[in-house]
Design an enzyme around this catalytic site. Structure first.
Site, PDB file in Angstrom:
ATOM      1  N   HIS A   1       0.817  -1.209   0.000  1.00  0.00           N
ATOM      2  CA  HIS A   1       0.000   0.000   0.000  1.00  0.00           C
ATOM      3  C   HIS A   1       0.852   1.261   0.000  1.00  0.00           C
ATOM      4  O   HIS A   1       0.342   2.373   0.077  1.00  0.00           O
ATOM      5  CB  HIS A   1      -0.919  -0.027   1.230  1.00  0.00           C
ATOM      6  CG  HIS A   1      -2.036   0.953   1.195  1.00  0.00           C
ATOM      7  ND1 HIS A   1      -2.172   1.972   2.108  1.00  0.00           N
ATOM      8  CD2 HIS A   1      -3.087   1.080   0.335  1.00  0.00           C
ATOM      9  CE1 HIS A   1      -3.248   2.677   1.829  1.00  0.00           C
ATOM     10  NE2 HIS A   1      -3.821   2.167   0.767  1.00  0.00           N
TER      11      HIS A   1
ATOM     12  N   LYS B   1       3.234   4.395  -1.175  1.00  0.00           N
ATOM     13  CA  LYS B   1       3.365   5.296  -2.312  1.00  0.00           C
ATOM     14  C   LYS B   1       4.684   6.028  -2.130  1.00  0.00           C
ATOM     15  O   LYS B   1       4.812   6.912  -1.287  1.00  0.00           O
ATOM     16  CB  LYS B   1       2.220   6.317  -2.376  1.00  0.00           C
ATOM     17  CG  LYS B   1       0.848   5.700  -2.666  1.00  0.00           C
ATOM     18  CD  LYS B   1       0.124   5.288  -1.425  1.00  0.00           C
ATOM     19  CE  LYS B   1      -1.259   4.740  -1.764  1.00  0.00           C
ATOM     20  NZ  LYS B   1      -1.924   4.196  -0.571  1.00  0.00           N
TER      21      LYS B   1
ATOM     22  N   ASP C   1      17.198   9.888  -7.838  1.00  0.00           N
ATOM     23  CA  ASP C   1      18.646  10.084  -7.698  1.00  0.00           C
ATOM     24  C   ASP C   1      19.142   9.912  -6.261  1.00  0.00           C
ATOM     25  O   ASP C   1      20.239  10.379  -5.927  1.00  0.00           O
ATOM     26  CB  ASP C   1      19.065  11.461  -8.230  1.00  0.00           C
ATOM     27  CG  ASP C   1      18.958  11.555  -9.745  1.00  0.00           C
ATOM     28  OD1 ASP C   1      18.902  10.498 -10.396  1.00  0.00           O
ATOM     29  OD2 ASP C   1      18.899  12.686 -10.272  1.00  0.00           O
TER      30      ASP C   1
ATOM     31  N   HIS D   1      -8.905  11.229   1.665  1.00  0.00           N
ATOM     32  CA  HIS D   1      -7.951  10.132   1.519  1.00  0.00           C
ATOM     33  C   HIS D   1      -6.659  10.391   2.290  1.00  0.00           C
ATOM     34  O   HIS D   1      -5.727   9.592   2.245  1.00  0.00           O
ATOM     35  CB  HIS D   1      -7.649   9.896   0.034  1.00  0.00           C
ATOM     36  CG  HIS D   1      -7.112   8.542  -0.281  1.00  0.00           C
ATOM     37  ND1 HIS D   1      -5.802   8.314  -0.623  1.00  0.00           N
ATOM     38  CD2 HIS D   1      -7.720   7.318  -0.292  1.00  0.00           C
ATOM     39  CE1 HIS D   1      -5.616   7.031  -0.852  1.00  0.00           C
ATOM     40  NE2 HIS D   1      -6.767   6.389  -0.654  1.00  0.00           N
TER      41      HIS D   1
ATOM     42  N   LYS E   1      -3.886  10.762   5.326  1.00  0.00           N
ATOM     43  CA  LYS E   1      -3.509   9.993   6.511  1.00  0.00           C
ATOM     44  C   LYS E   1      -2.449  10.798   7.252  1.00  0.00           C
ATOM     45  O   LYS E   1      -1.245  10.657   7.006  1.00  0.00           O
ATOM     46  CB  LYS E   1      -2.950   8.618   6.129  1.00  0.00           C
ATOM     47  CG  LYS E   1      -3.868   7.776   5.214  1.00  0.00           C
ATOM     48  CD  LYS E   1      -3.423   7.864   3.797  1.00  0.00           C
ATOM     49  CE  LYS E   1      -4.078   6.870   2.850  1.00  0.00           C
ATOM     50  NZ  LYS E   1      -5.452   6.598   2.921  1.00  0.00           N
TER      51      LYS E   1
ATOM     52  N   ASP F   1       0.591  17.357  20.009  1.00  0.00           N
ATOM     53  CA  ASP F   1       1.166  18.456  20.790  1.00  0.00           C
ATOM     54  C   ASP F   1       1.812  19.530  19.925  1.00  0.00           C
ATOM     55  O   ASP F   1       2.645  20.308  20.402  1.00  0.00           O
ATOM     56  CB  ASP F   1       2.196  17.926  21.790  1.00  0.00           C
ATOM     57  CG  ASP F   1       1.555  17.145  22.924  1.00  0.00           C
ATOM     58  OD1 ASP F   1       0.318  17.244  23.091  1.00  0.00           O
ATOM     59  OD2 ASP F   1       2.276  16.429  23.642  1.00  0.00           O
TER      60      ASP F   1
END
Length: 458
Positions: A191, A193, A198, A376, A378, A383
């Site tokens: 899952h 991404k 380089d 979508h 996450k 704090d």
């Protein structure tokens, strides 16, 4: 995102075995007062150098001992050190992220390593394919890991055009058991991404390569659009500096674990350079480990919170330990605010998570639902000084079955950026009030009950 992927997900429920989330025991914590050590462009920093950086990070924020009480524990969980001297750029939504990624690809001189769950054969996917093929033809080696389930709806010809140009394309855990290069593990999905260019620039977050991200999430709308045409709200990071080497190691480790062909000899680990002031930790989780490092790190951060918890997440179906951690934080006076979807592309997860709203609201946790978009993102901010962005959802699948990738960024400078982003989303969200929620319809309650039976697998 797609009928075929839904069919395979249902198959996964039938063939997969069971496992359980760990209890994160306090005895894995280092003793209070254990010095937190940082790494820089030229290796480990001294205790004195590390202390100076951590003091600077904390000095502008709300007084908190999060560094003393949390960071040593996190290092014990993750293993790799915090890395100083990085530059971090917060990217919101597909258009801005794609522009930055394509610019980095266009400037590549040595190699491009890319890992993604979804890579569609649409206008956006073709734009990336053409950019990658062009660099391969210029002598820049391109290595691509694509998840078998996530790319199930993408024609084989799409990947063949990449392979024909010399790009190395690796299918993660093929659905077809005859193509498996190791044991057949259909339930384990990649899952992540990740894009590394380089060995100096990395991108990560929640954004897949798909046309659903083509529109920004804050465009004014004359009328409410159909759900399948809603813009997608997501978040990514662009990073430069010594921490990029850690993300590169995670890519190569996945490639080798999947028994990919030998990688072409390229300069995958150029000498690290200090390019900024940010302190970052790379965290990768796999189901092969005793527990999810991202899960354990998040629980640690929530357990260390003293003033505020700000979480935005697309798929929220918490296990008992995460649920207890959020409720305990609210009980000790921490201001806990969750931004969750009002609409979704995953019906089961959506309703499975809503089953917990009532007890969270009763515990003092504030819940808001982002309107007008498919949420979508996450992200989490603790704090105002501990922030994470990545691919990890707050559900059992992310914690147990998926290979996930997050970055933790420390300090008030980046924390203030995440807080500003959170505030914008909050302004576009509606509160879930306890009295109203307790009056929700029987229809919704039945959906929650049905979804609850499947949440372990979602």
């Amino acid at each position: 995102m797609g009928f075929l992927r839904g069919v395979v997900a249902a198959l996964v429920l039938v063939v997969a075995g069971c496992s359980s989330l760990p209890t994160i025991a306090p005895d894995i914590a280092q003793p209070r007062g254990t010095p937190v050590r940082l790494a820089g462009a030229h290796g480990a920093l001294s205790a004195e150098q590390s202390k100076v950086i951590l003091t600077r990070l904390q000095s502008k924020g709300t007084p908190t001992d999060i560094f003393e009480r949390h960071l040593a524990l996190e290092e014990a969980i993750v293993g790799n050190p915090l890395t100083a001297g990085n530059q971090v750029r917060l990217l919101q939504d597909g258009p801005a992220t794609y522009r930055a990624m394509l610019a980095a690809i266009a400037g590549a001189q040595d190699h491009i390593n890319m890992e993604t769950y979804i890579l569609e054969d649409d206008a956006v996917g073709q734009q990336f394919a053409q950019a990658l093929v062009a660099k391969q033809r210029q002598g820049v080696q391109v290595n691509l890991i694509r998840d078998s389930v996530g790319t199930l709806g993408t024609p084989a010809a799409f990947f063949q055009q990449l392979a024909d140009s010399g790009i190395q394309v690796l299918e993660f855990n093929p659905i077809n058991p005859l193509l498996a290069r190791k044991s057949w593990e259909l339930n384990q999905r990649d899952h992540r991404k990740l894009l590394v260019v380089d060995g100096r620039t990395a991108f990560l977050g929640g954004i897949n390569i798909s046309g659903v991200y083509s529109g920004g999430s804050r465009k004014p709308k004359i009328a409410a659009p159909a759900e399948d045409s809603l813009a997608w709200r997501d978040t990514d990071l662009q990073l430069q500096g010594p921490v990029v080497a850690d993300f590169q190691k995670l890519f190569i480790a996945t490639w080798e674990a999947q028994k990919g062909p030998p990688l072409a000899a390229k300069n995958y680990f150029p000498p690290p350079e200090r390019v900024g002031q940010q302190v970052v930790r790379a965290i990768g989780s796999t189901p092969d480990e005793p527990f999810s490092q991202i899960y354990a790190t998040l629980l640690s951060a929530i357990g260390s919170a003293e003033t505020s918890i700000r979480i935005t997440n697309a798929y929220f179906a918490p296990d008992p330990q995460l649920l207890a951690a959020l409720k305990a934080a609210a009980a000790r006076g921490v201001d806990v605010v969750l931004i969750l979807p009002s609409q979704t592309d995953s019906w089961l997860v959506f309703h499975a998570g809503r089953r917990y709203y009532e007890q969270l609201l009763q515990a003092g946790v504030k819940i808001y639902q982002r309107r007008g978009v498919i949420l979508h993102s996450k992200t989490a901010l603790i704090d105002g000084v501990w922030a994470t962005v990545g691919s990890t959802n707050l559900d059992w699948r992310s914690f147990l079955h998926n290979h996930e990738l997050n970055a933790v960024v420390l300090g008030t400078d980046f924390g203030s950026q995440v807080q500003a982003m959170f505030d914008k989303d909050l302004a576009a969200s509606d509160p879930v009030l306890l009295a109203d929620w307790q009056r929700r319809s029987i229809d919704l309650r039945l959906k929650e009950w049905f979804a609850r039976a499947w949440e372990y697998w979602l």
